[in-house]
Scaffold this motif. Structure first.
Motif, PDB file in Angstrom:
ATOM      1  N   LEU A  51       7.260 -12.193 -26.839  1.00 11.09           N
ATOM      2  CA  LEU A  51       7.612 -12.894 -28.060  1.00 11.09           C
ATOM      3  C   LEU A  51       6.661 -12.401 -29.148  1.00 11.09           C
ATOM      4  O   LEU A  51       5.445 -12.403 -28.958  1.00 11.09           O
ATOM      5  CB  LEU A  51       7.442 -14.406 -27.905  1.00 11.09           C
TER       6      LEU A  51
ATOM      7  N   HIS B 148       3.849 -18.146 -24.670  1.00 13.56           N
ATOM      8  CA  HIS B 148       3.804 -18.630 -23.276  1.00 13.56           C
ATOM      9  C   HIS B 148       5.142 -19.264 -22.902  1.00 13.56           C
ATOM     10  O   HIS B 148       5.677 -19.005 -21.824  1.00 13.56           O
ATOM     11  CB  HIS B 148       2.726 -19.700 -23.112  1.00 13.56           C
TER      12      HIS B 148
ATOM     13  N   CYS C  44       2.551 -15.745 -13.227  1.00 17.12           N
ATOM     14  CA  CYS C  44       1.194 -15.863 -13.772  1.00 17.12           C
ATOM     15  C   CYS C  44       1.184 -16.830 -14.946  1.00 17.12           C
ATOM     16  O   CYS C  44       1.910 -16.655 -15.923  1.00 17.12           O
ATOM     17  CB  CYS C  44       0.678 -14.501 -14.226  1.00 17.12           C
TER      18      CYS C  44
ATOM     19  N   ASP D   2       3.131  -7.939 -20.671  1.00 14.10           N
ATOM     20  CA  ASP D   2       1.746  -7.592 -21.023  1.00 14.10           C
ATOM     21  C   ASP D   2       0.836  -7.572 -19.788  1.00 14.10           C
ATOM     22  O   ASP D   2      -0.274  -7.050 -19.856  1.00 14.10           O
ATOM     23  CB  ASP D   2       1.184  -8.607 -22.045  1.00 14.10           C
TER      24      ASP D   2
ATOM     25  N   TYR E 163      -7.972 -21.751 -22.450  1.00 13.48           N
ATOM     26  CA  TYR E 163      -9.071 -21.864 -23.404  1.00 13.48           C
ATOM     27  C   TYR E 163      -8.569 -22.140 -24.811  1.00 13.48           C
ATOM     28  O   TYR E 163      -9.327 -22.160 -25.775  1.00 13.48           O
ATOM     29  CB  TYR E 163      -9.973 -20.623 -23.377  1.00 13.48           C
TER      30      TYR E 163
ATOM     31  N   THR F 140       7.841 -17.040 -21.667  1.00 13.49           N
ATOM     32  CA  THR F 140       7.770 -16.632 -20.260  1.00 13.49           C
ATOM     33  C   THR F 140       8.057 -17.813 -19.323  1.00 13.49           C
ATOM     34  O   THR F 140       8.813 -17.681 -18.355  1.00 13.49           O
ATOM     35  CB  THR F 140       6.390 -15.996 -19.984  1.00 13.49           C
TER      36      THR F 140
ATOM     37  N   HIS G  16       1.156 -21.725 -26.449  1.00 14.16           N
ATOM     38  CA  HIS G  16       1.909 -21.320 -27.636  1.00 14.16           C
ATOM     39  C   HIS G  16       3.319 -20.865 -27.284  1.00 14.16           C
ATOM     40  O   HIS G  16       3.705 -20.828 -26.114  1.00 14.16           O
ATOM     41  CB  HIS G  16       1.136 -20.264 -28.425  1.00 14.16           C
TER      42      HIS G  16
ATOM     43  N   LYS H 172       2.588  -8.955 -30.739  1.00 11.30           N
ATOM     44  CA  LYS H 172       2.626  -9.941 -29.669  1.00 11.30           C
ATOM     45  C   LYS H 172       1.923 -11.215 -30.145  1.00 11.30           C
ATOM     46  O   LYS H 172       0.857 -11.140 -30.746  1.00 11.30           O
ATOM     47  CB  LYS H 172       1.881  -9.381 -28.445  1.00 11.30           C
ATOM     48  N   MET H 173       2.560 -12.379 -29.885  1.00 10.08           N
ATOM     49  CA  MET H 173       1.859 -13.621 -30.192  1.00 10.08           C
ATOM     50  C   MET H 173       0.823 -13.833 -29.102  1.00 10.08           C
ATOM     51  O   MET H 173       1.167 -13.872 -27.923  1.00 10.08           O
ATOM     52  CB  MET H 173       2.843 -14.797 -30.231  1.00 10.08           C
TER      53      MET H 173
ATOM     54  N   SER I 142      -5.716 -14.027 -28.352  1.00  9.57           N
ATOM     55  CA  SER I 142      -6.725 -13.057 -28.783  1.00  9.57           C
ATOM     56  C   SER I 142      -6.429 -12.541 -30.185  1.00  9.57           C
ATOM     57  O   SER I 142      -7.345 -12.226 -30.921  1.00  9.57           O
ATOM     58  CB  SER I 142      -6.789 -11.867 -27.836  1.00  9.57           C
TER      59      SER I 142
ATOM     60  N   LYS J  13     -13.185 -15.722 -21.091  1.00 10.64           N
ATOM     61  CA  LYS J  13     -12.716 -16.302 -22.353  1.00 10.64           C
ATOM     62  C   LYS J  13     -13.014 -17.797 -22.438  1.00 10.64           C
ATOM     63  O   LYS J  13     -13.299 -18.321 -23.510  1.00 10.64           O
ATOM     64  CB  LYS J  13     -11.213 -16.046 -22.496  1.00 10.64           C
TER      65      LYS J  13
ATOM     66  N   GLY K  89       4.560 -12.106 -18.021  1.00  6.10           N
ATOM     67  CA  GLY K  89       4.946 -11.340 -19.200  1.00  6.10           C
ATOM     68  C   GLY K  89       4.707  -9.856 -18.967  1.00  6.10           C
ATOM     69  O   GLY K  89       3.873  -9.479 -18.127  1.00  6.10           O
TER      70      GLY K  89
HETATM   71  N1  ATP Z   1       3.682 -13.370 -26.707  1.00  3.98           N
HETATM   72  C1  ATP Z   1       4.065 -13.566 -25.449  1.00  3.98           C
HETATM   73  N2  ATP Z   1       5.357 -13.413 -25.091  1.00  3.98           N
HETATM   74  C2  ATP Z   1       5.774 -13.625 -23.816  1.00  3.98           C
HETATM   75  N3  ATP Z   1       4.944 -13.996 -22.819  1.00  3.98           N
HETATM   76  C3  ATP Z   1       3.639 -14.165 -23.117  1.00  3.98           C
HETATM   77  C4  ATP Z   1       3.131 -13.959 -24.433  1.00  3.98           C
HETATM   78  N4  ATP Z   1       1.793 -14.203 -24.410  1.00  3.98           N
HETATM   79  C5  ATP Z   1       1.485 -14.542 -23.151  1.00  3.98           C
HETATM   80  N5  ATP Z   1       2.583 -14.516 -22.352  1.00  3.98           N
HETATM   81  C6  ATP Z   1       2.655 -14.832 -20.940  1.00  3.98           C
HETATM   82  O1  ATP Z   1       2.230 -16.184 -20.762  1.00  3.98           O
HETATM   83  C7  ATP Z   1       1.447 -16.315 -19.579  1.00  3.98           C
HETATM   84  C8  ATP Z   1       0.052 -16.839 -19.917  1.00  3.98           C
HETATM   85  O2  ATP Z   1      -0.659 -15.883 -20.673  1.00  3.98           O
HETATM   86  P1  ATP Z   1      -2.149 -15.911 -21.178  1.00  3.98           P
HETATM   87  O3  ATP Z   1      -2.785 -17.224 -21.020  1.00  3.98           O
HETATM   88  O4  ATP Z   1      -2.826 -14.723 -20.623  1.00  3.98           O
HETATM   89  O5  ATP Z   1      -1.850 -15.761 -22.760  1.00  3.98           O
HETATM   90  P2  ATP Z   1      -2.322 -14.894 -23.973  1.00  3.98           P
HETATM   91  O6  ATP Z   1      -1.981 -15.684 -25.199  1.00  3.98           O
HETATM   92  O7  ATP Z   1      -1.792 -13.521 -23.846  1.00  3.98           O
HETATM   93  O8  ATP Z   1      -3.850 -14.881 -23.846  1.00  3.98           O
HETATM   94  P3  ATP Z   1      -4.814 -13.793 -24.302  1.00  3.98           P
HETATM   95  O9  ATP Z   1      -4.557 -13.561 -25.734  1.00  3.98           O
HETATM   96  O10 ATP Z   1      -6.130 -14.423 -24.023  1.00  3.98           O
HETATM   97  O11 ATP Z   1      -4.530 -12.583 -23.447  1.00  3.98           O
HETATM   98  C9  ATP Z   1       1.451 -14.927 -18.931  1.00  3.98           C
HETATM   99  O12 ATP Z   1       2.525 -14.846 -17.995  1.00  3.98           O
HETATM  100  C10 ATP Z   1       1.691 -14.012 -20.104  1.00  3.98           C
HETATM  101  O13 ATP Z   1       2.285 -12.783 -19.714  1.00  3.98           O
END
Ligand code: ATP
Ligand code: ZN
Length: 476
Positions: A258, A40, A28, A226, A33, A43, A37, A264-265, A268, A73, A224
């Protein structure tokens, strides 16, 4: 024997892909939007390492990672900034693709939701036809969770009270049903469908796009941790209800989060460190090495110390690789190996075995990296101080193998590519054309050539009757 941890069974299992020799993997990707970071990257790099290791072990791997380019979003961000939602999605998609390239993560297919609306509608219609989904009065379509008896197993939420979904609509049969299709709201983007204008819900896209590119049964579904609930739970419910094949996914794999300051980074939570900013301070390869040398399931803390350590490791590793590369071009074979050479060869065999054993144990990249650093020490302490043809070539070969997974030595281990055209002569030609233009008093075009060459680091110096040029180092 390769073993992986399966979130579904909560146990380590022997890895046997559905089709021998072939691994189909879906991960995924982002909702575009905001800037990509470090979370991401954690993962993306983790699954890149997994894919590279599978390839090293001889599997033919297909890696699909989606882009969610329509979502609440994105629409909200567009509204806040008074921009078109497509512009927002395109801007952050470019940032995502650019970040992946800098991190040397090469995904095979990057499917976007908005290019799969037809397939999404078909998928939903089939779920309705099979009695797993229903159309509500508003024109929204919901998945009827009660029709899928295995719901909750992936996330370990076996009690209905733990199933709450983000959609709060009163028109749902059950509070835990989730939207497959969201009826159009004023001012929102929409597509026509058999149930009226609207747009897809979030979860359906991954069931649809994974089946388009990987078929109705595949090996690894990643993301992730999450995303385990509700996203993956919902994907699983939809896909298994439609395909009727169990298991839809053979191995569910999830990365540890992470964190920054214990949280969690995430976009949101507004605590993100965008990769584009981080890359101004740290070499993207150091960021990659930091992430590639951690076990994918551990929770990682973002810190400058960790990145500085990675930067130092990168330098040490690249230094060793440069030494070995240079020595490999000079070393002469000898007719007899000394005892110490034999010992060094033995040690390299042990290092290699340990590396593979670690990676075979649920991709333990952290332990594997310790083996890589053992090789680096051996190179500095013994191989480079007493270079011999056989040890140097073996070290080179090992570094190539390790780098197939780490991906931070590509430029060091190989000859720079041959220039296809003689660059000096091309510059001379441009300078000559510019002189002709100056003779014709075409200052605009001649200044343009000077400025463009300047951007490339070619500085022109006009003298009385000729122009000379020098190269200035590019911004490091
Ligand atoms: N802090 C994190 N550590 C590891 N993986 C992450 C983290 N944040 C997001 N991911 C993973 O990165 C991919 C993209 O995530 P996504 O765009 O939903 O990010 P997000 O920053 O969590 O966004 P939102 O805050 O809108 O939920 C997904 O596989 C998600 O599980
Ligand atoms: Zn998904």
């Amino acid at each position: 024997m390769l073993q992986v941890y399966n979130t579904l069974t909560r146990s380590i299992e022997v890895f046997e892909p559905v089709t021998p020799g072939r691994v189909l993997m879906y991960v995924c990707g982002p909702t575009v939007y905001d800037f990509s970071h470090v979370g991401h990257a954690r993962t993306y790099v983790a699954f890149d390492v997994i894919k590279r290791y599978l390839r090293l072990r001889g599997y033919d791997v297909v890696h699909v990672q989606n882009i969610t380019d329509i979502d609440d979003k994105i629409i909200n961000r567009a509204r806040e900034e008074g921009r078109d939602w497509r512009e927002i999605a395109d801007e952050y998609t470019r940032d995502y693709v650019d970040s992946l390239r800098k991190l040397r993560v090469f995904v095979d297919v990057h499917p976007r939701v908005t290019e799969h609306i037809g397939e999404i509608i078909d998928f939903i219609q089939k779920l309705i036809d099979k009695g797993h989904a229903y159309v509500a009065p508003s024109g929204s379509v919901y998945f009827d969770v009660g029709t899928y008896e295995d719901y909750g197993r992936l996330s370990g939420r076996l009690d209905k009270r733990m199933w709450s979904q983000e959609e709060f609509a009163t028109e749902k049969k059950n509070p835990y049903d989730f939207a497959l299709w969201k009826a159009r709201k004023p001012g929102e983007p929409y597509w026509e469908s058999p149930w009226g204008p609207g747009r897809p819900g979030w979860h359906i896209e991954c069931s649809v796009m994974s089946s388009r590119y990987l078929g109705s049964r595949f090996d690894i579904h990643g993301g992730g941790s999450d995303l385990i609930f509700p996203h993956h739970e919902n994907e699983r419910a939809q896909s298994e209800s439609l395909f009727g094949e169990r298991p839809w996914v053979k191995y569910w794999m999830h990365t540890g989060m992470l964190q920054v300051g214990g949280e969690k980074m995430s976009k949101s939570l507004k605590n993100i460190v965008p990769l584009k900013d981080l890359f101004n301070t740290y070499d993207p390869l150091a960021v990659r090495l930091w992430l590639a040398s951690a076990h994918y399931r551990t929770v990682l803390s973002f810190s400058d110390e960790a990145l500085q350590q990675a930067q130092a490791n990168l330098q040490r590793l690249r230094g060793a690789a440069q030494l070995v590369y240079r020595l490999s071009r000079e070393a002469e074979p000898t007719g007899r190996l000394t005892d110490s050479e034999l010992m060094v060869l033995e040690e390299m065999s042990r290092i290699r075995r340990d590396f593979y054993e670690s990676m075979d144990q649920d991709f333990n990249a952290s332990a594997a990296f310790a083996s890589v650093m053992r090789l680096v020490s051996l190179i500095y302490s013994q191989i480079s101080t007493n270079p011999s043809y056989t040890t140097v070539l073996k070290a080179y070969k090992l570094l190539e193998e390790f780098n197939a997974v780490l991906g931070v030595l590509d430029d060091v281990l190989h000859e720079p590519p041959q220039q296809l055209v003689p660059v000096d002569e091309l510059i001379n030609l441009l300078v000559e054309v510019r002189s002709i233009l100056r003779g014709q008093r075409n200052w605009e075009l001649s200044d343009y050539i000077r400025a463009k060459l300047g951007e490339l680091g070619v500085v022109l110096m006009d003298e009385k009757d000729k122009t000379r040029w020098v190269l200035r180092p590019l911004r490091s």
